[in-house]
Design a protein around this motif. Structure first.
Motif, short mmCIF file in Angstrom:
data_model
loop_
_atom_site.label_atom_id
_atom_site.label_comp_id
_atom_site.label_asym_id
_atom_site.label_seq_id
_atom_site.Cartn_x
_atom_site.Cartn_y
_atom_site.Cartn_z
N ARG A 127 0.69 -1.33 -0.06
CA ARG A 127 0.06 0.15 0.11
C ARG A 127 0.87 1.27 -0.18
NH1 ARG A 127 -5.45 -0.78 0.82
NH2 ARG A 127 -5.99 -2.96 1.29
N SER A 128 1.91 1.18 0.70
CA SER A 128 2.78 2.27 0.70
C SER A 128 3.44 2.49 -0.98
CB SER A 128 4.05 1.97 1.65
OG SER A 128 5.11 2.93 1.36
N LEU A 129 3.65 1.56 -1.46
CA LEU A 129 4.24 1.75 -2.80
C LEU A 129 3.46 2.30 -3.69
CD1 LEU A 129 6.59 1.41 -4.84
CD2 LEU A 129 5.77 -0.82 -5.32
N LEU A 130 1.78 1.81 -3.48
CA LEU A 130 0.92 2.48 -4.34
C LEU A 130 0.81 3.89 -4.24
CD1 LEU A 130 -1.99 -0.29 -4.18
CD2 LEU A 130 0.03 -0.29 -5.41
N CYS A 131 0.64 4.14 -2.96
CA CYS A 131 0.70 5.68 -2.71
C CYS A 131 1.74 6.54 -3.26
CB CYS A 131 0.61 5.91 -0.89
SG CYS A 131 -0.98 5.49 -0.48
N MET A 132 2.97 6.12 -3.33
CA MET A 132 4.09 6.59 -3.93
C MET A 132 3.99 6.73 -5.29
SD MET A 132 6.76 4.80 -1.28
CE MET A 132 8.43 5.40 -1.90
N LEU A 133 3.49 5.63 -5.79
CA LEU A 133 3.40 5.82 -7.38
C LEU A 133 2.28 6.51 -7.75
CD1 LEU A 133 4.12 2.02 -8.27
CD2 LEU A 133 5.63 3.93 -8.68
N HIS A 134 0.90 6.48 -7.17
CA HIS A 134 -0.15 7.32 -7.43
C HIS A 134 0.09 8.97 -7.34
CE1 HIS A 134 -3.86 9.46 -6.01
NE2 HIS A 134 -4.44 8.76 -7.25
N SER A 135 1.03 9.34 -6.26
CA SER A 135 1.50 10.53 -5.86
C SER A 135 2.40 11.14 -7.20
CB SER A 135 2.02 10.62 -4.69
OG SER A 135 2.78 12.13 -4.37
N ALA A 136 3.14 10.30 -7.78
CA ALA A 136 3.90 10.43 -8.67
C ALA A 136 3.18 11.09 -10.11
CB ALA A 136 4.90 9.39 -9.15
N VAL A 137 2.04 10.17 -10.24
CA VAL A 137 1.45 10.49 -11.43
C VAL A 137 -0.16 10.60 -10.90
CG1 VAL A 137 2.84 9.52 -13.02
CG2 VAL A 137 1.46 8.01 -11.85
N PRO A 138 -0.57 11.52 -10.37
CA PRO A 138 -1.81 11.70 -9.74
C PRO A 138 -2.97 11.78 -10.57
CG PRO A 138 -0.80 13.84 -9.43
CD PRO A 138 0.38 12.95 -10.03
N THR A 139 -2.85 12.07 -11.84
CA THR A 139 -3.93 12.42 -12.96
C THR A 139 -3.98 10.98 -13.79
OG1 THR A 139 -2.31 13.41 -14.54
CG2 THR A 139 -3.61 14.80 -13.11
N SER A 140 -3.17 10.11 -13.64
CA SER A 140 -3.31 8.70 -14.29
C SER A 140 -4.00 7.91 -13.99
CB SER A 140 -1.86 8.12 -14.40
OG SER A 140 -0.69 8.76 -15.01
N SER A 141 -4.95 7.27 -14.73
CA SER A 141 -6.00 6.46 -14.64
C SER A 141 -5.51 5.17 -14.02
CB SER A 141 -6.99 5.96 -15.66
OG SER A 141 -6.29 5.54 -16.74
N TYR A 142 -6.20 4.53 -12.92
CA TYR A 142 -5.84 3.33 -12.26
C TYR A 142 -6.83 2.20 -12.26
CZ TYR A 142 -7.49 5.30 -7.93
OH TYR A 142 -8.49 5.85 -6.99
N THR A 143 -6.57 1.11 -12.00
CA THR A 143 -7.63 0.12 -11.57
C THR A 143 -7.15 -0.41 -10.20
OG1 THR A 143 -6.78 -1.75 -12.73
CG2 THR A 143 -8.07 -0.68 -13.85
N PHE A 144 -8.00 -0.58 -9.23
CA PHE A 144 -7.68 -1.09 -7.82
C PHE A 144 -8.83 -2.20 -7.61
CE2 PHE A 144 -7.81 -1.18 -3.28
CZ PHE A 144 -6.60 -1.32 -2.66
N SER A 145 -8.60 -3.47 -7.22
CA SER A 145 -9.60 -4.44 -6.85
C SER A 145 -8.93 -5.37 -6.13
CB SER A 145 -10.01 -5.14 -8.08
OG SER A 145 -9.01 -5.75 -8.76
N SER A 146 -9.76 -6.20 -5.21
CA SER A 146 -9.61 -7.38 -4.23
C SER A 146 -10.66 -8.66 -4.52
CB SER A 146 -9.67 -6.86 -2.90
OG SER A 146 -8.53 -6.01 -2.60
N LYS A 147 -10.09 -9.68 -4.86
CA LYS A 147 -10.98 -10.93 -4.92
C LYS A 147 -10.10 -12.07 -4.43
CE LYS A 147 -13.06 -13.47 -8.78
NZ LYS A 147 -13.31 -13.70 -10.09
N GLY A 148 -10.69 -12.45 -3.39
CA GLY A 148 -10.07 -13.55 -2.41
C GLY A 148 -9.03 -13.03 -1.83
N LEU A 149 -7.88 -13.65 -2.07
CA LEU A 149 -6.45 -13.48 -1.51
C LEU A 149 -5.60 -12.48 -2.28
CD1 LEU A 149 -5.58 -16.93 -0.25
CD2 LEU A 149 -6.60 -15.31 1.15
N LEU A 150 -6.25 -12.02 -3.68
CA LEU A 150 -5.39 -11.39 -4.48
C LEU A 150 -5.84 -9.96 -4.42
CD1 LEU A 150 -3.27 -11.26 -6.57
CD2 LEU A 150 -4.88 -11.81 -8.20
N SER A 151 -4.98 -8.95 -4.29
CA SER A 151 -5.45 -7.37 -4.54
C SER A 151 -4.60 -6.94 -5.56
CB SER A 151 -5.13 -6.57 -3.05
OG SER A 151 -6.09 -7.37 -2.19
#
Length: 366
Positions: A127-151
């Motif tokens: 989650r830390s890495l996701l925040c760091m990457l999102h902050s670097a490109v805040p306007t870039s579109s992303y997908t985020f999901s959780s299913k079972g044991l995989l996020s």
């Protein structure tokens, strides 16, 4: 007139030669500087050092604008008032730790797959890495999901996916007629780890559990099934099984393998000389210096022994010392579970796990 023209031409040629020479020198200097910096990164022991208070130091993201932190790690949202814990940066003893560059990270791992495999501390780092990457490109579109044991997380503009697979033991935990059996010499889910360009494994904390926190009923090793055995001996056997899996299944030319080292917990304040409070509660600053006064973490030596025996390269993110010194970095009573729930195992975001990702970045880009 001819003499003047000749002088002018000579002057131009001299100037042109000097200009070209300067460019060559500058290019050579840049290449030399790059090579020196690269060699320093390769030779530096990033894991020995101390925490330095730096008022000019800011986290690489604002926790209030990162949508991926999760309730238990968002200490500020959960009421933490002191903010000095955000101003400490890790300073290696003999060199500088490169500052994380999100754009550079994304460019270098464009169209790549990164997979974290481990327990909730692996989730903390992911989650830390996701925040760091999102902050670097805040306007870039992303997908985020959780299913079972995989996020799963992906940035479409870069074709990169950064995922987390929950698996606290790495070896198999099977549900059988006698109950839940922890199979120390069996990995049946390893096919889920294949295909990643970067694998970051983690396993330790679940092995220390006992009583009602223990998530298994029996250990199985070979033909032996027992109700109880030394947990650290079981951990050693299981990590050896994991190491053998890496040796048998990983192609180092296609996949880089990391092991997120053993993170410290701070449940006994007597280890650092404070009789009260009894744990990480009310801690607002790290321990000074480069040594931890308490006992070593048993899993650290076991893990290093196992990794030294693998034939395929595995990079250890040796985070034990730097976490031992950060008694102030835990959610403590700011984990969202009320004032009676004290979390001295996980880490606030923003916070210490950002440094883990800086260490990952330093190794990945060298």
């Amino acid at each position: 007139m001819a003499a003047l023209l000749c002088f002018s031409c000579s002057h131009c040629l001299a100037a042109l030669f000097f200009s070209l020479f300067s460019v060559i020198v500058l290019v050579h200097a840049d290449v030399h500087s790059f090579n020196v910096e690269k060699k320093q990164v390769e030779k530096c022991d990033f894991f020995q050092g101390s925490w330095v208070f730096d008022d000019s130091f800011d986290p690489l993201y604002d926790s209030s604008t990162c949508p991926f932190i999760g309730g238990g790690f968002d200490c500020l949202k959960n009421g933490r008032l002191d903010r000095n814990y955000l101003k400490y940066r890790w300073q290696p003893t003999a060199c500088e730790l490169p500052r994380f560059n999100g754009i550079d990270f994304l460019e270098k791992y464009r169209n790549k797959k990164i997979l974290f495999v481990g327990d909730s501390l692996s989730n903390n780092m992911w989650r830390s890495l996701l925040c760091m990457l999102h902050s670097a490109v805040p306007t870039s579109s992303y997908t985020f999901s959780s299913k079972g044991l995989l996020s799963s997380f992906s940035l479409q503009d870069y074709g990169i996916s950064v995922n987390w697979l929950k698996n606290g033991f790495l070896v198999d935990l099977a549900y059988e007629s006698i109950g839940k059996v922890l199979k120390l010499d069996s990995i049946s889910t390893g096919n889920m780890w294949l295909g990643a360009d970067v694998l970051i494994f983690n396993s330790y904390h679940w092995w220390t559990h006992s009583g009602h926190l223990q998530s298994w009923g029996y250990f199985q090793y070979g033909n032996m099934t027992v109700k109880e055995m030394d947990h650290m001996e079981a951990y050693k056997i299981a990590m050896t099984t994991w190491g053998n899996w890496v040796d048998n299944n990983i192609d180092p030319s296609k996949t880089r393998v990391f092991f997120q080292g053993v993170a410290a917990v701070h449940i006994n304040a007597q280890e650092w000389g404070e009789p009260t409070p009894k744990d990480c509660s009310k801690q607002t600053e790290p321990l000074k210096g480069s040594t931890y006064p308490g006992p070593p973490v048993p899993g650290e030596a076991i893990l290093k022994t196992v990794l030294s025996q693998t034939t395929k390269p595995v990079h250890l993110l040796d985070i034990t010392l730097l976490t031992q010194l950060r008694k102030d970095g835990h959610p403590s009573v700011y984990a969202g579970g009320g004032p009676k729930f004290v979390d001295c195992s996980h880490w606030c975001l923003a916070g210490v796990p950002d440094t883990w990702n800086q260490l990952l970045y330093a190794v990945l880009v060298q």
